[in-house]
Design an enzyme around this catalytic site. Structure first.
Site, PDB file in Angstrom:
ATOM      1  N   CYS A  93      83.984  46.730  13.417  1.00 27.43           N
ATOM      2  CA  CYS A  93      84.802  46.489  14.615  1.00 27.43           C
ATOM      3  C   CYS A  93      85.690  44.933  14.371  1.00 27.43           C
ATOM      4  CB  CYS A  93      83.998  46.621  15.650  1.00 27.43           C
ATOM      5  SG  CYS A  93      83.184  47.889  16.253  1.00 27.43           S
ATOM      6  N   LEU A  94      86.804  45.157  14.319  1.00 29.99           N
ATOM      7  CA  LEU A  94      87.865  44.012  14.054  1.00 29.99           C
ATOM      8  C   LEU A  94      88.982  44.120  14.865  1.00 29.99           C
ATOM      9  CD1 LEU A  94      87.248  42.776  10.457  1.00 29.99           C
ATOM     10  CD2 LEU A  94      86.622  41.513  12.558  1.00 29.99           C
TER      11      LEU A  94
END
Length: 449
Positions: A93-94
């Site tokens: 998750c970025l």
């Protein structure tokens, strides 16, 4: 557009492979540059310290206009969530990957690239990864403090168990009882095969980071043991991991602490790597290796280096051990007017029959107290990545690491915990370091050559 995308990806990979960054590595198979494997080595003073975390990066045809897809593959087969933002499923998750809603300006842009993605992931591997969980700022501080400590504790344990121990055991074919499996005995290459006809065995998994992880394990071996020693004072064997509020049933890190077992397995890996190095020497004198390309190449390089030392005013000398081109002894004489002045150190270089794919294992046979030399004699040095086949540059890099008078601080070179702490400590600690170094230099002349 497709050609431009390939050119951009190839350029970025090439720059990373030539980089002196000791914590990132990338590789691709054949000419498939759109599918890349990346390795991130966990940062110092975090629960991820010196762990080996692998990621699969898949570039689309619209790159760099669109970001690539990134999947974490060091997850214990989908059973371990190493970070609030790195799921057990492999999802990362970025905001720059479009997998998380970030602030304005944090989204992907064509100015970013593979290195910026890897550095962003590495930044998640922080001293307190619990802070990466959304809503952390609003959490109950008193209860949250215990969660943070518990979370760090289990990440540290699983970093050792999964990213280091399991990985090296797989590479070396070590079973849970410490024995080496038959598959590990199989040669990955036919040494009698003409180099131009060398083919990949589809039954052998592609492991581009096998050699770097083995060599880095030898660098960080004492740090791993020190981590275990400290952790044993904080948790008991058999104590279960605490479940975090943000961990779900299929996206968690469950288990129990067992540092006693981890220490035993770490030591067995070290023994197996030492045995593998000795096996290289035995392979080197086998009849089928006599006229192999790698043997001829090493023999030629040995003669050239030997001659170069004779012609120069450098007093160092090299010799083959029992005439084996795969085992060299280097005698190094300390440079005058330095802390090494008067020292005479014997250094052993072991080469693999698969050199340069497998890089040499170097070890000081003469004990030396130095912040760049591990307790077992393994030096931390940086060969030129574009000249991996040049033995002279390996030797020069080892000597440069020894003689560098004002090296920049770099925690990734922490291979001798005691010497490292003294060297980078207070002025009094630096004086103590210099005294211990000088003592080892003086003793070097007394050791039996």
């Amino acid at each position: 557009m497709a050609d431009q995308s390939i050119i951009r990806i190839t350029k970025e990979i090439g720059e990373l492979q030539k980089s002196s960054d000791l914590s990132l590595a990338v590789a691709f198979r054949d000419r498939d540059v759109r599918n890349v494997k990346a390795l991130i080595i966990g940062p110092h003073e975090t629960p991820y310290e010196f762990g080996f975390f692998e990621f699969a990066v898949k570039f689309n045809k619209e790159y760099p206009r669109k970001s690539p897809a990134v999947t974490a593959t060091t997850t214990n087969s989908g059973r371990c969530r190493f970070n609030p933002n790195i799921y057990a499923s492999g999802k990362v998750c970025l905001s720059i990957l479009g997998t998380w809603r970030g602030e304005r300006g944090e989204e992907w842009s064509a100015a970013q690239g593979l290195e910026s993605i890897l550095l962003s992931i590495q930044s998640l591997m922080s001293t307190n990864p619990y802070e990466n969980e959304p809503g952390f700022e609003d959490a109950n501080q008193s209860h949250d403090k215990k969660n943070q400590k518990d979370y760090v504790a289990k990440i540290r344990h699983e970093t050792l168990r999964i990213s280091i121990i399991q990985r090296l055991e797989d590479y070396l074919g070590i079973s849970m009882n410490g024995t080496v499996t038959p598959a590990a005995e199989r040669e990955l290459y036919d040494l009698d095969m003409d180099d131009d006809l060398e083919m990949e065995d589809p039954s052998v998994p592609w492991e581009p980071f096998k050699d770097i992880c083995k060599r880095r394990f030898l660098w960080y071996y004492d740090s791993y043991l020190e981590t275990i020693k400290k952790a044993k004072e904080e948790v008991k064997d058999g104590q279960p991991f605490a479940r975090m509020p943000f961990e779900g049933t299929s996206n968690t890190m469950d288990g129990k602490f067992n540092y006693t077992e981890l220490e035993q397995r770490i030591r067995k890996i070290k023994d197996a790597l030492d045995a593998e190095t000795e096996k290289w020497a035995a392979e080197g004198v086998s009849p089928r290796m006599k006229d192999a390309t790698v043997a001829v190449n090493l023999g030629r390089q040995f003669e050239q280096i030997k001659e170069s030392y004779k012609r120069s005013d450098v007093p160092h000398c090299v010799e083959l051990v029992d005439g084996n081109p795969f085992v060299w002894n280097l005698t190094y004489f300390g440079r005058p007017m330095t802390n090494l002045d008067g020292g005479m150190f014997r250094i052993k270089l072991n080469f693999s029959p698969r050199f340069p794919e497998e890089q040499p294992r170097v070890k000081f046979l003469t004990s030396m107290f130095h912040h760049r030399i591990a307790a077992d004699g393994t030096p931390c040095y940086f060969p030129n990545p574009s000249r991996r086949e040049d033995v002279k540059q390996h030797i020069d890099a080892v000597i440069e690491a020894l003689e560098e008078e004002q090296p920049p601080y770099d925690p990734r070179t922490l291979v001798h915990p005691e010497a490292h702490k003294l060297y980078w400590g207070t002025s009094d600690e630096r004086k103590l370091y210099n005294r211990q170094l000088r003592r080892s230099v003086q003793r070097s002349m007394e050791e039996d050559f």
